[in-house]
Design an enzyme around this catalytic site. Sequence first.
Site, mmCIF file in Angstrom:
data_model
loop_
_atom_site.group_PDB
_atom_site.id
_atom_site.type_symbol
_atom_site.label_atom_id
_atom_site.label_comp_id
_atom_site.label_asym_id
_atom_site.label_seq_id
_atom_site.Cartn_x
_atom_site.Cartn_y
_atom_site.Cartn_z
ATOM 1 N N HIS A 194 -7.221 9.520 -4.052
ATOM 2 C CA HIS A 194 -7.656 8.159 -4.331
ATOM 3 C C HIS A 194 -6.808 7.532 -5.437
ATOM 4 O O HIS A 194 -6.502 8.166 -6.433
ATOM 5 C CB HIS A 194 -9.136 8.144 -4.743
ATOM 6 C CG HIS A 194 -9.733 6.771 -4.728
ATOM 7 N ND1 HIS A 194 -10.237 6.206 -3.587
ATOM 8 C CD2 HIS A 194 -9.891 5.846 -5.709
ATOM 9 C CE1 HIS A 194 -10.695 5.002 -3.859
ATOM 10 N NE2 HIS A 194 -10.486 4.744 -5.144
ATOM 11 N N ASP A 252 -10.238 12.593 -1.770
ATOM 12 C CA ASP A 252 -10.883 11.333 -2.136
ATOM 13 C C ASP A 252 -12.329 11.396 -1.683
ATOM 14 O O ASP A 252 -12.601 11.647 -0.502
ATOM 15 C CB ASP A 252 -10.151 10.175 -1.453
ATOM 16 C CG ASP A 252 -10.786 8.820 -1.723
ATOM 17 O OD1 ASP A 252 -11.646 8.725 -2.627
ATOM 18 O OD2 ASP A 252 -10.406 7.852 -1.032
ATOM 19 N N SER A 308 -9.743 0.477 -2.360
ATOM 20 C CA SER A 308 -10.969 0.923 -3.021
ATOM 21 C C SER A 308 -12.032 -0.176 -2.990
ATOM 22 O O SER A 308 -12.398 -0.643 -1.919
ATOM 23 C CB SER A 308 -10.644 1.392 -4.442
ATOM 24 O OG SER A 308 -11.717 2.111 -4.998
#
Length: 428
Positions: free
Chosen positions: A398, A368, A204
């Site tokens: 995610h 995501d 991320s």
Amino acid sequence: MLKAKKESNYTKGIVPVLITIFLLITGYALYKPLPEGFTISKWDRAVMHVVEPALRVAYYYPSRMFTKPSNMVQWTRGALNTLSKTLGLLVNTHGQVDIKWHKWNETPVKVYRPTNNKTSTDGAVLFIHGGGFALGNVDMYDSLVKRMAYEMKTLFISIEYRLSPETVFPGGILDCEAAIDHFFDFGAVQFGVNTSKVVIMGDSAGGNLATVIAQRRAARNSFPKLAGQVLIYPLLQMADMQTVSYRYFHSRLRGYALVDPESVAYYYMFYAGIDMDEKAYLVPSVISNGHVANHLQSEASEIMSYKSVIEMKHNYKNHSITERWEVSQSYEAQDLMEPFLTNPDFSPLMRKDLSNLPPTMVITCEFDILRDEGLIYGERLKVSGVPTTTIHYENGFHAMLNFHSELDEASKSVDDIEQWTLNAINNA
């Protein structure tokens, strides 16, 4: 006396019934059917039917009640830090990993070293955690990093960079680079590693920082060169918040405790040094792309030119995706974001020359909002001649690696990452 005893027994009997009714009503109220394909095994779907509502109750709903976004950040930090302690409890290193904190050039790092230095490689992995630049910490990722260090029998260094809004761009980058510079200077002597066999890894926002650091080292032609980079559902750009994966979220995933467009806008703008307690009213314009000035649009569109390929390949089980909606321009947002949107240190997808980067693994997940930018970056790396492995988890979401002990899909992803990373180290 007999009457009192009967009333007591009645009370004892009714309490469990009331509790059961309350739990059933609560469960019914929180229930949201997961999208088709969201995790694939029955076990994973059962787990997520419990975990996702729990996340909504713990942080998603409460965070929406704050009038100040900075308070939302603080609440979310606390909630996730607490919840993370319940994950990864099954990880057992059997005493085979020594874990110690250090401070390298004023940056705290947590070092995971196989006991008695019994490593399978003479390389190392630099791990940078995610959290939108504002959330997360080394301890939240402790079980994941510990598992990888144990299973790979390899030295891991997890970096505790400072978070926004307290520390803004490029503070997090500089913290990571300071620690990494120390490691390259002293790692060979201190840990007996070959510093030409080092892989950088991040998820991320940590994937953003890992990408930026790899790009900056390549641009400076720094030595030793990185042996590889592993980018796990990376956050790479803010110039287009109407990609297919963003639009799918709006049409199908809104209200779930998943990374959402508004949060990305808030966190990215906090990271840019913008006081979102005062500028929260800009977010609706930003998520429509109203923050992109006209003279930046052609540059951004050129970089995002692979989006048509992405849109043809991945269609969310043929779920209909809304068309792009009208841009709500905000000249104030454009002025504030202009220094950042095409700055590759902030939005690494925007770097034009990718030719000198190390071998790369890019992990993306179907559910995501960051899916498309990861897919685009992987394609651009391949076209630039960088040895690149892209793995797209069609049932993934995610932050799923935070559930690596609880979900089969996440555990499989860890196995894939470990195998690729070991190959990158051994082939360097």
